[in-house]
Design an enzyme around this catalytic site. Sequence first.
Site, PDB file in Angstrom:
ATOM      1  N   ARG A 161       0.859  -1.182   0.000  1.00  0.00           N
ATOM      2  CA  ARG A 161       0.000   0.000   0.000  1.00  0.00           C
ATOM      3  C   ARG A 161       0.899   1.237   0.000  1.00  0.00           C
ATOM      4  O   ARG A 161       2.072   1.187   0.410  1.00  0.00           O
ATOM      5  CB  ARG A 161      -0.891   0.029   1.243  1.00  0.00           C
ATOM      6  CG  ARG A 161      -1.865  -1.135   1.382  1.00  0.00           C
ATOM      7  CD  ARG A 161      -2.679  -0.973   2.667  1.00  0.00           C
ATOM      8  NE  ARG A 161      -3.693  -2.013   2.827  1.00  0.00           N
ATOM      9  CZ  ARG A 161      -3.517  -3.125   3.530  1.00  0.00           C
ATOM     10  NH1 ARG A 161      -2.352  -3.339   4.143  1.00  0.00           N
ATOM     11  NH2 ARG A 161      -4.480  -4.025   3.628  1.00  0.00           N
ATOM     12  N   LYS A 185      -2.558  -1.995   7.845  1.00  0.00           N
ATOM     13  CA  LYS A 185      -3.725  -1.447   8.516  1.00  0.00           C
ATOM     14  C   LYS A 185      -3.897  -2.085   9.889  1.00  0.00           C
ATOM     15  O   LYS A 185      -3.626  -3.269  10.077  1.00  0.00           O
ATOM     16  CB  LYS A 185      -4.986  -1.677   7.669  1.00  0.00           C
ATOM     17  CG  LYS A 185      -5.041  -0.816   6.408  1.00  0.00           C
ATOM     18  CD  LYS A 185      -6.363  -0.978   5.706  1.00  0.00           C
ATOM     19  CE  LYS A 185      -6.471  -0.039   4.506  1.00  0.00           C
ATOM     20  NZ  LYS A 185      -7.777  -0.172   3.807  1.00  0.00           N
ATOM     21  N   HIS A 255      -1.629   2.504  -6.213  1.00  0.00           N
ATOM     22  CA  HIS A 255      -2.501   1.348  -6.044  1.00  0.00           C
ATOM     23  C   HIS A 255      -2.651   0.542  -7.330  1.00  0.00           C
ATOM     24  O   HIS A 255      -2.975  -0.648  -7.277  1.00  0.00           O
ATOM     25  CB  HIS A 255      -3.878   1.794  -5.526  1.00  0.00           C
ATOM     26  CG  HIS A 255      -4.142   1.327  -4.129  1.00  0.00           C
ATOM     27  ND1 HIS A 255      -3.312   1.640  -3.073  1.00  0.00           N
ATOM     28  CD2 HIS A 255      -5.112   0.542  -3.605  1.00  0.00           C
ATOM     29  CE1 HIS A 255      -3.786   1.071  -1.970  1.00  0.00           C
ATOM     30  NE2 HIS A 255      -4.873   0.404  -2.264  1.00  0.00           N
ATOM     31  N   ARG A 258      -0.087  -2.015  -7.061  1.00  0.00           N
ATOM     32  CA  ARG A 258      -0.499  -3.018  -6.073  1.00  0.00           C
ATOM     33  C   ARG A 258      -1.547  -3.954  -6.667  1.00  0.00           C
ATOM     34  O   ARG A 258      -1.468  -5.178  -6.520  1.00  0.00           O
ATOM     35  CB  ARG A 258      -1.043  -2.320  -4.820  1.00  0.00           C
ATOM     36  CG  ARG A 258      -1.647  -3.249  -3.766  1.00  0.00           C
ATOM     37  CD  ARG A 258      -1.988  -2.436  -2.518  1.00  0.00           C
ATOM     38  NE  ARG A 258      -2.993  -3.048  -1.676  1.00  0.00           N
ATOM     39  CZ  ARG A 258      -2.749  -3.912  -0.694  1.00  0.00           C
ATOM     40  NH1 ARG A 258      -1.504  -4.299  -0.461  1.00  0.00           N
ATOM     41  NH2 ARG A 258      -3.727  -4.392   0.050  1.00  0.00           N
ATOM     42  N   HIS A 281      -4.779  -8.397   3.645  1.00  0.00           N
ATOM     43  CA  HIS A 281      -6.222  -8.258   3.781  1.00  0.00           C
ATOM     44  C   HIS A 281      -6.700  -9.043   4.995  1.00  0.00           C
ATOM     45  O   HIS A 281      -6.353 -10.215   5.166  1.00  0.00           O
ATOM     46  CB  HIS A 281      -6.943  -8.791   2.538  1.00  0.00           C
ATOM     47  CG  HIS A 281      -6.841  -7.875   1.358  1.00  0.00           C
ATOM     48  ND1 HIS A 281      -7.078  -8.297   0.061  1.00  0.00           N
ATOM     49  CD2 HIS A 281      -6.535  -6.552   1.271  1.00  0.00           C
ATOM     50  CE1 HIS A 281      -6.921  -7.280  -0.761  1.00  0.00           C
ATOM     51  NE2 HIS A 281      -6.591  -6.215  -0.051  1.00  0.00           N
ATOM     52  N   TYR A 290     -10.049  -9.794  -7.023  1.00  0.00           N
ATOM     53  CA  TYR A 290      -9.075 -10.129  -8.062  1.00  0.00           C
ATOM     54  C   TYR A 290      -9.453 -11.383  -8.825  1.00  0.00           C
ATOM     55  O   TYR A 290      -8.930 -11.624  -9.911  1.00  0.00           O
ATOM     56  CB  TYR A 290      -7.667 -10.253  -7.444  1.00  0.00           C
ATOM     57  CG  TYR A 290      -7.226  -8.951  -6.827  1.00  0.00           C
ATOM     58  CD1 TYR A 290      -6.863  -7.878  -7.634  1.00  0.00           C
ATOM     59  CD2 TYR A 290      -7.227  -8.769  -5.454  1.00  0.00           C
ATOM     60  CE1 TYR A 290      -6.491  -6.665  -7.082  1.00  0.00           C
ATOM     61  CE2 TYR A 290      -6.853  -7.554  -4.894  1.00  0.00           C
ATOM     62  CZ  TYR A 290      -6.488  -6.513  -5.717  1.00  0.00           C
ATOM     63  OH  TYR A 290      -6.136  -5.307  -5.167  1.00  0.00           O
TER      64      TYR A 290
END
Length: 317
Positions: A161, A185, A255, A258, A281, A290
């Site tokens: 990220r 995150k 992004h 990514r 994630h 994806y």
Amino acid sequence: MTSTPVLPLTLSQPLAAFVRHIGSERRLSPHTLSNYQRDLEQAAWLLQERDISDWSVLTQHDVRALVATWHRRGKGGTTIQRMLSSLRTFYHFLLREGLAKDNPAEGIRAPKGAQRLPKTLDQEQVAQLLDHSFANDNAADDPLLLRDQAMMELIYSSGLRLAELVSLNVDTIDLRAGEMMVTGKGSKARVLPVGGPAIAAVRAWLKQRALLVKDTQEPALFINIHGRRVSTRTVQQRLAKSAQLRQLDQHLHPHMLRHSFATHMLEASGDLRAVQELLGHANLSTTQIYTHLDFQHLASVYDGAHPRAQRKKPSED
């Protein structure tokens, strides 16, 4: 003179207490805090329009009315789902504090909308972007080109990220082992592999960095011309410039690299769980976007190769 409208204290005070709570106890990023606050303030203003001035009296019917209003005012399904998630989290806090008796946002779903798939580069475009001679870029006039190359290589190599990239320190990447520690995150750390071209690009940048750094105590791997940690905005601008220099017919943003990493990994391996871990994630459902991209690629190959794959034209039905 018209006074600026304000929310009643029965709506604003619990909201402010919640924002302080998630900022101090859960240590969420400023960006996430801002999203929560914005979503809940929008909900509060709509409640005031409906003459509801206390979170404790909100019902599921009221929440459905909020969803209908957001939808009518042009909010997309993803945005409304995020707002509902903010409401649910807020009510967990209110229940804990004894300021509500139930969670009226539980079980409420956003209306489904068209799924927006992230834009990606194909492998030829990635090669055009990264397999490039610095001699064509006037490297002598711009000492930061080596930094830009290393940043692009790392994002594509490891699916970083933007915030993860700029937060990297010199000591968080082990070039000999070909791996790095990344904090994602929710302050969750993960170890990621680093590919050979990315390692070579970082080594080249570190030589240039040694000439630019002003403070030997500066930990940042990627610094600006003043010797300080590079900003996210600078990364966005420099990657867009790199795409122009390499005559890439795409507006490049971090992004996109990514997303390209994730798509190419899934195409080659088919291992959704592994891609989930690499991307950091929390939920597999986030990574499943994806699979749609992968299917689109497979469908286009099928349409071009299979002798009976041609779709009927509308006039033939």
